[in-house]
Design a protein around this motif. Structure first.
Motif, PDB file in Angstrom:
ATOM      1  N   ALA A 129       7.574  54.606  54.366  1.00  0.00           N
ATOM      2  CA  ALA A 129       7.056  53.550  55.722  1.00  0.00           C
ATOM      3  C   ALA A 129       8.073  52.483  55.537  1.00  0.00           C
ATOM      4  CB  ALA A 129       5.908  53.168  55.732  1.00  0.00           C
ATOM      5  N   LEU A 139      13.762  51.458  59.691  1.00  0.00           N
ATOM      6  CA  LEU A 139      13.113  51.963  61.059  1.00  0.00           C
ATOM      7  C   LEU A 139      14.309  53.086  61.563  1.00  0.00           C
ATOM      8  CD1 LEU A 139      11.847  48.898  63.160  1.00  0.00           C
ATOM      9  CD2 LEU A 139      10.512  50.402  61.486  1.00  0.00           C
ATOM     10  N   ASP A 199      -3.864  50.018  62.147  1.00  0.00           N
ATOM     11  CA  ASP A 199      -4.010  49.770  63.531  1.00  0.00           C
ATOM     12  C   ASP A 199      -5.492  49.610  64.097  1.00  0.00           C
ATOM     13  OD1 ASP A 199      -2.482  50.110  66.291  1.00  0.00           O
ATOM     14  OD2 ASP A 199      -4.228  51.435  66.658  1.00  0.00           O
ATOM     15  N   LYS A 246       3.515  54.745  51.941  1.00  0.00           N
ATOM     16  CA  LYS A 246       3.885  53.445  52.036  1.00  0.00           C
ATOM     17  C   LYS A 246       5.367  53.004  51.533  1.00  0.00           C
ATOM     18  CE  LYS A 246       0.682  51.136  49.853  1.00  0.00           C
ATOM     19  NZ  LYS A 246      -0.208  49.974  49.236  1.00  0.00           N
ATOM     20  N   GLU A 282       7.954  57.393  63.668  1.00  0.00           N
ATOM     21  CA  GLU A 282       6.721  57.587  62.799  1.00  0.00           C
ATOM     22  C   GLU A 282       5.707  56.369  62.770  1.00  0.00           C
ATOM     23  OE1 GLU A 282       5.813  60.678  62.153  1.00  0.00           O
ATOM     24  OE2 GLU A 282       7.953  61.090  63.263  1.00  0.00           O
ATOM     25  N   LEU A 283       6.292  55.406  62.530  1.00  0.00           N
ATOM     26  CA  LEU A 283       5.294  54.110  62.499  1.00  0.00           C
ATOM     27  C   LEU A 283       4.798  53.527  63.992  1.00  0.00           C
ATOM     28  CD1 LEU A 283       7.760  51.687  60.541  1.00  0.00           C
ATOM     29  CD2 LEU A 283       5.603  52.616  59.632  1.00  0.00           C
ATOM     30  N   SER A 284       5.254  54.377  64.781  1.00  0.00           N
ATOM     31  CA  SER A 284       4.805  53.854  66.319  1.00  0.00           C
ATOM     32  C   SER A 284       3.667  55.058  66.739  1.00  0.00           C
ATOM     33  CB  SER A 284       6.017  53.614  67.387  1.00  0.00           C
ATOM     34  OG  SER A 284       6.268  54.819  67.484  1.00  0.00           O
ATOM     35  N   ASN A 308       2.525  58.125  64.355  1.00  0.00           N
ATOM     36  CA  ASN A 308       2.003  59.096  63.309  1.00  0.00           C
ATOM     37  C   ASN A 308       0.788  58.283  62.727  1.00  0.00           C
ATOM     38  OD1 ASN A 308       1.549  60.235  60.858  1.00  0.00           O
ATOM     39  ND2 ASN A 308       3.723  60.907  60.361  1.00  0.00           N
ATOM     40  N   ILE A 340      11.959  56.998  61.101  1.00  0.00           N
ATOM     41  CA  ILE A 340      10.869  56.180  60.542  1.00  0.00           C
ATOM     42  C   ILE A 340      10.205  55.444  61.452  1.00  0.00           C
ATOM     43  CG2 ILE A 340      10.323  54.124  58.828  1.00  0.00           C
ATOM     44  CD1 ILE A 340      10.528  56.864  57.488  1.00  0.00           C
ATOM     45  N   GLY A 341      11.119  54.708  62.307  1.00  0.00           N
ATOM     46  CA  GLY A 341      10.722  53.791  63.644  1.00  0.00           C
ATOM     47  C   GLY A 341       9.509  54.809  64.410  1.00  0.00           C
ATOM     48  N   LEU A 394       0.385  56.841  59.102  1.00  0.00           N
ATOM     49  CA  LEU A 394       1.130  55.361  59.014  1.00  0.00           C
ATOM     50  C   LEU A 394       0.752  54.264  59.624  1.00  0.00           C
ATOM     51  CD1 LEU A 394       4.979  56.616  58.611  1.00  0.00           C
ATOM     52  CD2 LEU A 394       3.384  56.326  56.796  1.00  0.00           C
ATOM     53  N   ARG A 395      -0.318  54.490  60.490  1.00  0.00           N
ATOM     54  CA  ARG A 395      -1.069  53.556  61.218  1.00  0.00           C
ATOM     55  C   ARG A 395      -2.501  53.256  60.818  1.00  0.00           C
ATOM     56  NH1 ARG A 395       1.078  52.400  65.696  1.00  0.00           N
ATOM     57  NH2 ARG A 395      -0.752  52.700  67.098  1.00  0.00           N
TER      58      ARG A 395
END
Length: 255
Positions: A159, A163, A227, A156, A216-218, A220, A213-214, A223-224
């Motif tokens: 994250a 981004l 979701d 976290k 990975e957030l979309s 990985n 980071i961006g 980090l999700r």
């Protein structure tokens, strides 16, 4: 940009990294997996290092510490919590401490999980982070010394970086991570497109890093955890974020 990066392979799948400040001419090495490839990178770039920044104590990150220190008179910096296990350490750092490379400030972020004292390094001016074996492209480090809630909090922290932050990791694990990610997040179109790109890079023997980071957030799954599609796939629609992360890490261990 004042910062230049030389990334190269060490051992079988470790990344070596040189970080060079063009204004001052200063250079740092990120971890020391293997001496010979590091020396070749120094010769190739002409950048003479003065600092070695260690993220954690594992042998494949500190093996060349003493040889490099003897050769270049390096100052070795590493996590205070693992100082007894880091050969040649000169400076011990904790969360909130800062390093400098020429004119660039480097923030120390404690990111335990893979090991109990693991740190990551963030250069806000350059927009670069070195996450070693905490955050990988499409993955996170195996939990050798900590329980999942500890790694969850570390992920976290990373994250929350901007981004656009460019991320350098410790290993070329991305293709295996990508194949696992598809089992967790099979309907993610951004992930499927990224997997195709990764497969092409590896077919051409090209590195899959750095990431951002961006990205990975979309894509990985580690980090999700919030979701909805991932939660449905896991049958954990009403679980806590921490519980979802823990289940994903458990599945990766068995993958």
């Amino acid at each position: 940009m004042a910062i230049e990066i030389e990334q190269f392979m060490c051992r079988s799948d470790n990344f070596g990294v040189l970080v060079h400040d063009t204004k001052s001419g200063e250079t740092a090495i990120i971890d020391a997996p293997e001496e010979a490839p590091i020396l070749k990178a120094i010769e190739r770039t002409g950048w003479r290092p003065t600092q070695l920044w260690i993220t954690h104590h594992h042998a494949d990150h500190v093996e060349a510490n003493l040889g490099l220190k003897q050769r270049f008179g390096l100052t070795i910096t590493g996590p205070k919590a693992e100082a007894a296990k880091i050969p040649g350490i000169d400076r011990q750092v904790v969360e909130g401490d800062t390093l400098t490379l020429g004119t660039e400030r480097v923030e120390v972020i404690e990111t335990p999980g893979h090991t109990a004292g693991h740190i990551s390094l963030y250069m806000p001016g350059a927009g670069i982070a070195f996450t070693a074996d905490t955050l990988f492209a499409l993955g996170c480090g195996r939990l050798f010394e900590c329980k999942p809630p500890v790694m969850f909090e570390s992920m976290k922290k990373l994250a929350a970086l901007p981004l656009e932050t460019v991320v350098y990791c410790g290993h070329e694990y991305t293709l295996s991570n990508a194949r696992f990610a598809l089992t967790i997040d099979p309907t993610n179109s951004a992930l499927k497109e990224r997997v195709r790109e990764i497969e092409k890079l590896r077919e051409d023997d090209k590195p899959t890093l750095p990431t951002t980071i961006g990205a990975e957030l979309s894509t990985n799954p580690f980090l999700r955890f919030h979701d909805k599609a991932i939660r449905r796939n896991l049958g954990m629609e009403d679980a806590t974020d921490e519980a979802v992360f823990t289940e994903i890490r458990k599945r990766k261990d068995l993958f």
